[in-house]
Design a protein around this motif. Sequence first.
Motif, mmCIF file in Angstrom:
data_model
loop_
_atom_site.group_PDB
_atom_site.id
_atom_site.type_symbol
_atom_site.label_atom_id
_atom_site.label_comp_id
_atom_site.label_asym_id
_atom_site.label_seq_id
_atom_site.Cartn_x
_atom_site.Cartn_y
_atom_site.Cartn_z
ATOM 1 N N VAL A 47 0.707 -0.587 0.267
ATOM 2 C CA VAL A 47 -0.432 -0.246 -0.199
ATOM 3 C C VAL A 47 0.905 1.641 -0.192
ATOM 4 O O VAL A 47 0.660 2.422 -0.650
ATOM 5 C CB VAL A 47 -1.605 -0.170 1.522
ATOM 6 N N CYS A 86 -6.391 2.819 4.761
ATOM 7 C CA CYS A 86 -6.619 2.600 3.458
ATOM 8 C C CYS A 86 -6.887 0.549 2.959
ATOM 9 O O CYS A 86 -7.972 0.191 2.773
ATOM 10 C CB CYS A 86 -5.769 2.997 2.408
ATOM 11 N N LEU A 87 -5.771 0.883 4.102
ATOM 12 C CA LEU A 87 -6.157 -1.122 4.117
ATOM 13 C C LEU A 87 -7.391 -1.207 5.618
ATOM 14 O O LEU A 87 -8.360 -2.167 4.643
ATOM 15 C CB LEU A 87 -4.583 -0.965 5.085
ATOM 16 N N LYS A 121 -9.654 0.599 5.213
ATOM 17 C CA LYS A 121 -11.444 0.923 4.204
ATOM 18 C C LYS A 121 -11.438 -0.749 3.607
ATOM 19 O O LYS A 121 -12.696 -0.594 3.220
ATOM 20 C CB LYS A 121 -11.139 1.747 2.969
ATOM 21 N N VAL A 122 -10.518 -1.211 3.567
ATOM 22 C CA VAL A 122 -10.918 -2.411 2.357
ATOM 23 C C VAL A 122 -10.941 -3.736 3.117
ATOM 24 O O VAL A 122 -11.069 -4.726 3.207
ATOM 25 C CB VAL A 122 -9.701 -2.623 1.239
ATOM 26 N N GLU A 136 -6.661 -4.012 7.566
ATOM 27 C CA GLU A 136 -5.828 -3.656 8.793
ATOM 28 C C GLU A 136 -5.619 -4.822 9.290
ATOM 29 O O GLU A 136 -3.947 -4.415 9.793
ATOM 30 C CB GLU A 136 -7.218 -2.636 9.185
ATOM 31 N N SER A 179 -1.553 -5.894 7.998
ATOM 32 C CA SER A 179 -0.790 -5.003 7.647
ATOM 33 C C SER A 179 0.184 -5.907 8.103
ATOM 34 O O SER A 179 1.612 -5.461 6.354
ATOM 35 C CB SER A 179 -0.789 -3.696 8.156
ATOM 36 N N ARG A 197 -7.725 -7.276 -2.537
ATOM 37 C CA ARG A 197 -8.030 -5.967 -1.507
ATOM 38 C C ARG A 197 -6.942 -4.966 -1.175
ATOM 39 O O ARG A 197 -6.786 -3.860 -1.205
ATOM 40 C CB ARG A 197 -8.584 -6.571 -0.266
ATOM 41 N N ALA A 246 -6.239 -0.641 -1.637
ATOM 42 C CA ALA A 246 -5.758 -0.343 -1.491
ATOM 43 C C ALA A 246 -5.076 0.962 -1.764
ATOM 44 O O ALA A 246 -4.373 2.132 -1.130
ATOM 45 C CB ALA A 246 -5.295 -1.124 0.174
ATOM 46 N N ARG A 247 -3.948 0.164 -2.176
ATOM 47 C CA ARG A 247 -2.989 0.733 -2.717
ATOM 48 C C ARG A 247 -3.366 2.020 -4.148
ATOM 49 O O ARG A 247 -2.287 3.045 -3.742
ATOM 50 C CB ARG A 247 -1.741 0.109 -3.479
ATOM 51 N N LEU A 284 -16.018 0.555 -2.393
ATOM 52 C CA LEU A 284 -15.118 1.493 -2.887
ATOM 53 C C LEU A 284 -15.423 2.320 -3.869
ATOM 54 O O LEU A 284 -14.691 3.009 -4.109
ATOM 55 C CB LEU A 284 -14.128 0.816 -2.785
#
Length: 249
Positions: A95, A120-121, A123-124, A127, A130, A144, A148-149, A178
């Motif tokens: 990401v 961002c992680l 949101k998809v 998290e 990670s 996903r 996020a990236r 998203l």
Amino acid sequence: MNPVEIKNLTVAYQKKPVLSDVSFEVPEGKLIGIIGPNGAGKSTLIKAVLGLIPKASGEIKIFGKNYNAKDKVVGYVPQRGSVDWDFPTNALDVVLMGRYGHIGWFKRPSKKDMELAMECLRKVGMESYSNRQISQLSGGQQQRVFLARALAQDAKIYFMDEPFVGVDAATERAIVDLLNELKKQGKTVLVVHHDLQTVKDYFDHVILLNMRTIAEGPTEDTFTIENLHRTYGGKLAFLEKDRVMVNQK
């Protein structure tokens, strides 16, 4: 000024045209489906726009200018099958790659960059993964992470090459959410898509492609049985099956 303008684009592999005289414009702040059969040149179109493959002729404009990757206005989610998932890196580092256009390749990410990447992680729904190596993630989880990236790039236009392929229902729903969030932010998103049943649910605007532009415009007006027959040619049995399903939605 339209986010993307293509005029008379031709792309050839070994002198054999893959795209021929393709032209279209897309409106800003819309979800746009690029629809067509296998071999129609959908992925080639995206790669040509991004300068990943050369064009034989034609013009490609991003907000009225020739595309330059340094402008940081475009985000890209490639086909999952084109990525080396054995590369030794974790989800957070992938990401953070989306931030390099902002911070430079030879500078360390700041605390703000790290926080944004984690957001961002989140949101998809990734998290908690990670620190997980990307090779240890499922196909849907890998997709996903790449989404996020793209979010971390904070672009104005996004190109996504078949993001729904090979993912589970939960990931598909996360991708749709998203896309709608990006739309609310005024972003323009172009998605190569193959499932005709969901086109009307997912996209405001469609580009029907089969080596050339068959039709393009608002989904309600453009995604018609007549245009689908023109796009898919002789695959009538396949289209008749989808025709019933589309009419039932």
